[in-house]
Every structure is written in structure tokens, then in C-alpha cells.
Design a protein around this motif. Structure first.
Motif, PDB file in Angstrom:
ATOM      1  N   GLY A   1       0.647  -1.209  -0.067  1.00 30.98           N
ATOM      2  CA  GLY A   1      -0.097   0.096   0.045  1.00 30.98           C
ATOM      3  C   GLY A   1       0.803   1.242  -0.151  1.00 30.98           C
ATOM      4  O   GLY A   1       2.141   1.287  -0.391  1.00 30.98           O
ATOM      5  N   TRP A   2       0.148   2.373   0.395  1.00 29.47           N
ATOM      6  CA  TRP A   2       0.736   3.650   0.507  1.00 29.47           C
ATOM      7  C   TRP A   2       0.922   4.017   2.030  1.00 29.47           C
ATOM      8  O   TRP A   2       0.266   3.915   2.895  1.00 29.47           O
ATOM      9  CB  TRP A   2      -0.137   4.686  -0.139  1.00 29.47           C
ATOM     10  CG  TRP A   2      -0.396   4.296  -1.512  1.00 29.47           C
ATOM     11  CD1 TRP A   2      -1.361   3.313  -2.187  1.00 29.47           C
ATOM     12  CD2 TRP A   2       0.654   4.638  -2.572  1.00 29.47           C
ATOM     13  NE1 TRP A   2      -1.016   3.362  -3.471  1.00 29.47           N
ATOM     14  CE2 TRP A   2      -0.037   4.018  -3.596  1.00 29.47           C
ATOM     15  CE3 TRP A   2       1.615   5.682  -3.044  1.00 29.47           C
ATOM     16  CZ2 TRP A   2       0.563   4.297  -4.887  1.00 29.47           C
ATOM     17  CZ3 TRP A   2       2.072   5.695  -4.090  1.00 29.47           C
ATOM     18  CH2 TRP A   2       1.693   5.216  -5.274  1.00 29.47           C
ATOM     19  N   ILE A   3       2.434   4.142   2.240  1.00 28.98           N
ATOM     20  CA  ILE A   3       2.583   4.201   3.656  1.00 28.98           C
ATOM     21  C   ILE A   3       2.831   5.927   4.020  1.00 28.98           C
ATOM     22  O   ILE A   3       3.616   6.726   3.213  1.00 28.98           O
ATOM     23  CB  ILE A   3       4.056   3.827   4.148  1.00 28.98           C
ATOM     24  CG1 ILE A   3       3.837   2.297   3.534  1.00 28.98           C
ATOM     25  CG2 ILE A   3       4.451   3.652   5.456  1.00 28.98           C
ATOM     26  CD1 ILE A   3       3.115   1.361   4.385  1.00 28.98           C
ATOM     27  N   VAL A   4       2.140   6.258   5.248  1.00 25.55           N
ATOM     28  CA  VAL A   4       2.084   7.708   5.701  1.00 25.55           C
ATOM     29  C   VAL A   4       2.825   7.965   6.816  1.00 25.55           C
ATOM     30  O   VAL A   4       2.663   6.737   8.065  1.00 25.55           O
ATOM     31  CB  VAL A   4       0.661   8.066   5.759  1.00 25.55           C
ATOM     32  CG1 VAL A   4       0.848   9.357   6.731  1.00 25.55           C
ATOM     33  CG2 VAL A   4       0.227   8.302   4.623  1.00 25.55           C
ATOM     34  N   LEU A   5       3.880   8.664   7.291  1.00 17.40           N
ATOM     35  CA  LEU A   5       4.419   8.770   8.466  1.00 17.40           C
ATOM     36  C   LEU A   5       4.149  10.215   9.418  1.00 17.40           C
ATOM     37  O   LEU A   5       3.879  11.018   8.532  1.00 17.40           O
ATOM     38  CB  LEU A   5       6.148   9.195   8.121  1.00 17.40           C
ATOM     39  CG  LEU A   5       6.899   9.435   9.416  1.00 17.40           C
ATOM     40  CD1 LEU A   5       7.089   8.306  10.336  1.00 17.40           C
ATOM     41  CD2 LEU A   5       8.237   9.827   9.040  1.00 17.40           C
TER      42      LEU A   5
ATOM     43  N   ASN B   1       5.644   2.652  17.090  1.00 20.35           N
ATOM     44  CA  ASN B   1       6.889   1.865  17.822  1.00 20.35           C
ATOM     45  C   ASN B   1       6.928   2.282  19.278  1.00 20.35           C
ATOM     46  O   ASN B   1       6.760   3.487  19.740  1.00 20.35           O
ATOM     47  CB  ASN B   1       8.062   2.382  16.869  1.00 20.35           C
ATOM     48  CG  ASN B   1       9.274   1.571  17.176  1.00 20.35           C
ATOM     49  OD1 ASN B   1       9.157   0.710  18.102  1.00 20.35           O
ATOM     50  ND2 ASN B   1      10.399   1.862  16.491  1.00 20.35           N
ATOM     51  N   LEU B   2       7.134   1.541  20.145  1.00 18.29           N
ATOM     52  CA  LEU B   2       7.228   1.630  21.559  1.00 18.29           C
ATOM     53  C   LEU B   2       8.580   1.747  22.120  1.00 18.29           C
ATOM     54  O   LEU B   2       9.379   1.073  21.843  1.00 18.29           O
ATOM     55  CB  LEU B   2       6.377   0.498  22.266  1.00 18.29           C
ATOM     56  CG  LEU B   2       5.025   0.376  22.038  1.00 18.29           C
ATOM     57  CD1 LEU B   2       4.292  -0.677  22.959  1.00 18.29           C
ATOM     58  CD2 LEU B   2       4.145   1.878  22.214  1.00 18.29           C
TER      59      LEU B   2
ATOM     60  N   TYR C   1       6.188   8.578  16.823  1.00 18.59           N
ATOM     61  CA  TYR C   1       5.755   8.314  15.444  1.00 18.59           C
ATOM     62  C   TYR C   1       4.989   7.053  15.332  1.00 18.59           C
ATOM     63  O   TYR C   1       4.879   6.291  16.067  1.00 18.59           O
ATOM     64  CB  TYR C   1       7.171   8.629  14.566  1.00 18.59           C
ATOM     65  CG  TYR C   1       7.691   7.140  14.845  1.00 18.59           C
ATOM     66  CD1 TYR C   1       7.567   5.799  14.000  1.00 18.59           C
ATOM     67  CD2 TYR C   1       8.951   7.028  15.485  1.00 18.59           C
ATOM     68  CE1 TYR C   1       8.558   4.991  13.964  1.00 18.59           C
ATOM     69  CE2 TYR C   1       9.545   5.880  15.653  1.00 18.59           C
ATOM     70  CZ  TYR C   1       9.488   4.983  14.910  1.00 18.59           C
ATOM     71  OH  TYR C   1      10.274   3.855  14.871  1.00 18.59           O
ATOM     72  N   ALA C   2       4.391   7.237  14.091  1.00 24.03           N
ATOM     73  CA  ALA C   2       3.183   6.064  13.572  1.00 24.03           C
ATOM     74  C   ALA C   2       3.559   5.806  12.228  1.00 24.03           C
ATOM     75  O   ALA C   2       3.795   6.630  11.492  1.00 24.03           O
ATOM     76  CB  ALA C   2       2.089   6.277  13.938  1.00 24.03           C
TER      77      ALA C   2
ATOM     78  N   TRP D   1       4.805  11.597   3.517  1.00 23.85           N
ATOM     79  CA  TRP D   1       4.873  10.183   2.754  1.00 23.85           C
ATOM     80  C   TRP D   1       6.228   9.659   3.688  1.00 23.85           C
ATOM     81  O   TRP D   1       7.137  10.207   4.019  1.00 23.85           O
ATOM     82  CB  TRP D   1       5.392  10.441   1.552  1.00 23.85           C
ATOM     83  CG  TRP D   1       4.203  10.916   0.523  1.00 23.85           C
ATOM     84  CD1 TRP D   1       3.916  11.935   0.017  1.00 23.85           C
ATOM     85  CD2 TRP D   1       2.736   9.995   0.341  1.00 23.85           C
ATOM     86  NE1 TRP D   1       2.837  12.077  -0.775  1.00 23.85           N
ATOM     87  CE2 TRP D   1       2.237  10.723  -0.566  1.00 23.85           C
ATOM     88  CE3 TRP D   1       2.592   8.740   0.492  1.00 23.85           C
ATOM     89  CZ2 TRP D   1       0.836  10.598  -1.134  1.00 23.85           C
ATOM     90  CZ3 TRP D   1       1.350   8.321   0.030  1.00 23.85           C
ATOM     91  CH2 TRP D   1       0.398   9.252  -0.738  1.00 23.85           C
ATOM     92  N   ALA D   2       6.054   8.213   3.958  1.00 33.68           N
ATOM     93  CA  ALA D   2       7.133   7.590   4.593  1.00 33.68           C
ATOM     94  C   ALA D   2       8.162   7.321   3.735  1.00 33.68           C
ATOM     95  O   ALA D   2       9.493   7.318   3.990  1.00 33.68           O
ATOM     96  CB  ALA D   2       6.542   6.438   5.278  1.00 33.68           C
ATOM     97  N   PHE D   3       8.197   7.329   2.255  1.00 38.02           N
ATOM     98  CA  PHE D   3       9.118   6.891   1.721  1.00 38.02           C
ATOM     99  C   PHE D   3       9.127   7.874   0.330  1.00 38.02           C
ATOM    100  O   PHE D   3       8.112   8.192  -0.206  1.00 38.02           O
ATOM    101  CB  PHE D   3       8.990   5.523   1.044  1.00 38.02           C
ATOM    102  CG  PHE D   3       9.112   4.449   2.091  1.00 38.02           C
ATOM    103  CD1 PHE D   3      10.008   4.104   2.769  1.00 38.02           C
ATOM    104  CD2 PHE D   3       7.677   3.795   2.622  1.00 38.02           C
ATOM    105  CE1 PHE D   3      10.485   3.024   3.687  1.00 38.02           C
ATOM    106  CE2 PHE D   3       8.093   2.924   3.567  1.00 38.02           C
ATOM    107  CZ  PHE D   3       9.221   2.542   4.069  1.00 38.02           C
ATOM    108  N   SER D   4      10.164   8.089  -0.240  1.00 39.28           N
ATOM    109  CA  SER D   4      10.255   8.990  -1.397  1.00 39.28           C
ATOM    110  C   SER D   4      10.589   8.139  -2.703  1.00 39.28           C
ATOM    111  O   SER D   4      11.174   6.900  -2.532  1.00 39.28           O
ATOM    112  CB  SER D   4      11.130   9.934  -1.537  1.00 39.28           C
ATOM    113  OG  SER D   4      12.526   9.648  -1.416  1.00 39.28           O
TER     114      SER D   4
END
Length: 111
Positions: free
Chosen positions: A3-7, A36-37, A47-48, A79-82
Motif C-alpha cells: 500500500g501507501w505508507i504515511v509517516l 513503535n514503543l 511516530y506512527a 509520505w514515509a518513502f520517496s
């Protein structure tokens, strides 16, 4: 990852998965959500990562939630990745140094 990852950054340390999924579920179906814990404290690191099925859903979440308040903290969403350069091969060739003409010269050795 399909899918499409959002940060999402700036997440409150006591946020739960339900808080994040309720806020971001309005823009489309959330395929996966990762908080992330911190091992030492057990709280969220700040962050998520959220995965959407369609790019339009992720794009609308970014536009609507970037700078929004979530659990008394303003979050940043992007976006998490470019994708990087379109043609990675030509990018590498253009930035590689060719030959000795572009190298710095070392002093001559004395024997």
C-alpha cells in the motif's frame, strides 16, 4: 508492503492504536498501523506508520492531518518513502567522478 505508507510524527507518548486509527480512518481503510514503543518506558516513541490501500486516501490524510492536533499535540504527516530519481542509472552516472581530472591531487611522494 503493498500500500501507501504515511509517516506521522509528533504523536503523543500515551497514544493508543485506537486513537490513531480513529483519526486516520476517516480518510480510507487503514491496512496496517504501527506504533513503535520505547522498550524502557513502554510509551510511544513519537511516530506512527500508517498504510493505506490507495494513494488518494493517503494523500487526503496527509493534506487534512498535517499540522492537526491529536491528543493535545500537533502532528506532522507526510509520505514515509520517496520515489527518488526516475532513472536511477542516469542519476548515478551523472554524479560519479570519472577519471583523475576531477580528483584532488595528493602531494608527490618523496623517496
Amino acid at each position: 508492503i503493498e500500500g501507501w505508507i504515511v509517516l506521522v510524527t509528533g504523536v503523543h507518548e500515551e497514544a493508543q492504536e485506537d486513537d490513531i486509527s480513529n483519526a486516520f480512518g476517516d480518510f480510507g481503510e487503514v491496512k496496517s498501523l504501527h506504533l513503535n514503543l520505547d522498550r524502557r518506558t513502554g510509551f510511544v516513541k513519537g511516530y506512527a506508520l500508517i498504510e493505506y490501500e490507495k494513494s488518494e486516501e493517503a494523500e487526503s490524510a496527509i493534506k487534512a492531518m498535517n499540522g492537526a492536533e491529536l491528543l493535545t499535540k500537533n502532528v506532522s504527516v507526510d509520505w514515509a518513502f520517496s520515489n527518488g530519481p526516475n532513472n536511477a542509472g542516469s542519476y548515478r552516472r551523472r554524479n560519479m567522478r570519472s577519471g583523475r581530472s576531477q580528483r584532488s591531487r595528493s602531494p608527490r611522494r618523496r623517496f
